[in-house]
Design an enzyme around this catalytic site. Structure first.
Site, PDB file in Angstrom:
ATOM      1  N   ASP A 103      26.114   2.962 -31.728  1.00 38.45           N
ATOM      2  CA  ASP A 103      25.867   4.126 -31.581  1.00 38.45           C
ATOM      3  C   ASP A 103      24.677   4.376 -31.600  1.00 38.45           C
ATOM      4  OD1 ASP A 103      27.330   4.830 -34.734  1.00 38.45           O
ATOM      5  OD2 ASP A 103      25.700   3.883 -34.055  1.00 38.45           O
ATOM      6  N   LYS A 114      29.911  -2.543 -33.415  1.00 37.53           N
ATOM      7  CA  LYS A 114      30.410  -1.461 -34.441  1.00 37.53           C
ATOM      8  C   LYS A 114      30.854  -2.268 -35.625  1.00 37.53           C
ATOM      9  CE  LYS A 114      30.612   2.978 -34.841  1.00 37.53           C
ATOM     10  NZ  LYS A 114      29.418   3.764 -35.530  1.00 37.53           N
ATOM     11  N   ASP A 169      31.588  -1.843 -21.355  1.00 38.77           N
ATOM     12  CA  ASP A 169      32.356  -0.764 -20.380  1.00 38.77           C
ATOM     13  C   ASP A 169      31.743   0.477 -20.559  1.00 38.77           C
ATOM     14  OD1 ASP A 169      33.844   0.172 -18.342  1.00 38.77           O
ATOM     15  OD2 ASP A 169      35.520   0.226 -19.304  1.00 38.77           O
TER      16      ASP A 169
END
Ligand code: NAP
Length: 414
Positions: free
Chosen positions: A274, A225, A298
């Site tokens: 995303d 990100k 995770d």
């Protein structure tokens, strides 16, 4: 070392040379059976492991299992959830396999799994996700999913540098940030740090690239990100590309250096987290090996595992590729409501064992177990979790599933 719970069986240590485990014919391998349903799945998995080793080597090779203690069993026996002796034995003998462990509820306890990973510096959490025909899945083309996730295990918001809202520590950090950097943080904030280092990022990405090369994979995707967190997640990406150019230029190439046409080389590309979560659902074939940081990894590991049947079947390993230490583990929790019912799916632990046998160089054992599991699923022999989603299934207990796989062990590739 205070506790002396562990009985070391007859056998030899696995050593580690030039990045490869050196496995004797009777290696000592640690196991932690785990809490809740852990003993059920361990019994089933061990029966299959021993049967497969005997099937492949006819008594010439054999695992000497060494019980290690953690979780509720350790608490009962030694009044501690994680005896120092367990850590020492894993450091000494390198390889262990474990069932799930309860994280005690209440202040002061970190997850035992996170603690094990950090104390042994098992920096890569490796999760292969691949579909077995016959297993119920929520997506239309689950057979297109075949990825291996390398999740960094020791940094990021999991590093444990967190202080609660209103604490003296939080106040000090807030004041410091205001004074030194002019940052305005609300005074009632809890604070956590997100350290991402060059060395931590590079060793993880290096391990992912080496794995991809060894297994003839086509690409490594760095998931990040970095558009928002430029100096942590963005830096992870930049260090990854730098590593490819510095250490792997003869065998791998960055997307931007080849315009997406790597020729015979391994392609290293990146995607933002995303959009990745959309693309892995809609275009899973575009992904192969994935390298990412702790929190992204995770979420992604569980989300992708759901595409091929969920947590009952997703294996995992936590590995330090520099020292060779590794813990292979069921990725689901203890499912305490099913404890001692011989009911839950042992596939996650079994497939973790498949990873372990491959890691120690006993590929034959991994292959026969995988083939036999495929046949078992193909025959629609399922534990309750898959049976309830399938028509025409034969529902079996946890131990019966392992026996069904043992009955299908075969050297015939078909
Ligand atoms: P969980 O134990 O994974 O169970 C959640 C649900 O997942 C179960 O009720 C069951 O669903 C399904 N499930 C889990 N394992 C399964 C298996 N082997 N076969 C089939 N279905 C399975 O999660 P949790 O209830 O959140 O956590 C319980 C404890 O485990 C907590 O103490 C937690 O800290 C710990 N935990 C440990 C680990 C680890 O050691 N790696 C990981 C996660 C959680 P149904 O009810 O629908 O049948």
């Amino acid at each position: 070392m205070a506790e002396v719970l562990v009985k070391v069986p007859k056998g030899e240590k696995i050593t580690f040379k030039d990045g490869v485990p050196q496995t004797p014919d009777i290696p000592i391998i640690g196991f932690i059976e785990g809490d809740g349903t852990g003993p059920d799945i361990w019994r089933a998995a061990k029966h299959l492991f021993d049967s497969a080793v005997e099937f492949c080597y006819g008594g010439k090779r054999k695992v000497a299992w060494m019980e290690l203690y953690a979780g509720e069993k350790a608490q009962k026996l030694a009044n501690t959830y994680l005896p120092e002796e367990t850590l020492e034995k894993i450091r000494e003998y390198r390889i262990a396999i474990k069932g799930p462990l309860t994280t005690p509820v209440g202040g002061g306890f970190r997850s035992l799994n996170v603690t094990l990973r950090q104390m042994l510096d098992l920096f890569a959490c490796v999760r292969p996700v691949k579909y077995f025909p016959g297993v119920p899945s929520p997506v239309v083309n689950p057979h297109d999913v075949d990825v291996v996730i390398f999740r960094e295990n020791t940094e990021d918001v999991y590093a444990g540098f967190e202080v609660p809202s209103g604490s003296e520590e939080a106040k000090k950090i807030i004041q410091f940030c205001k004074k030194e950097f002019g940052w305005n943080i609300r005074p009632d904030s809890g604070i956590g740090l997100k350290p991402i280092s060059e060395s931590g990022s590079k060793r993880l990405i290096r391990a992912a690239i080496k794995y991809a090369l060894r297994h003839n994979r086509k690409s490594v995707t760095l998931v990040h990100k970095g558009n928002i967190m430029k100096y942590t997640e963005g830096a992870f990406l930049n260090w990854g590309y730098e590593l490819v150019r510095q250490e792997f230029s003869d065998v791998a190439v960055c997307w931007s250096d080849c315009n997406g046409n790597p020729g015979e080389k391994l392609l290293v590309k990146d995607t933002i987290a995303d959009i990745f979560l959309q693309q892995i659902l809609t275009r899973p074939r575009e992904f192969d090996v994935i390298a990412t940081m702790n929190l992204n990894g995770d979420y992604m590991s569980d989300a992708i595992a759901a595409q091929v049947g969920g947590i009952g079947i997703a294996p995992g390993a936590n590995i330090n590729f520099e020292t060779g230490s590794a813990i292979f583990e069921a990725t689901h929790g203890t499912a305490p409501k099913y404890a001692n019912l011989d009911k839950v799916n042992p596939s996650s632990l079994i497939l973790s064992g498949v990873m372990m046998f491959e890691y120690i160089g006993w590929d034959e054992v991994s292959e026969v177990i995988l083939r036999a599991m495929k046949k078992t699923f193909h025959d629609r022999i399922f534990t309750y979790d898959f049976a309830r989603l399938t028509t025409g299934a034969t529902e079996v207990k946890c131990s019966e599933f392992a026996k069904a796989v043992v009955a299908r062990l075969s050297k015939n590739p078909e």
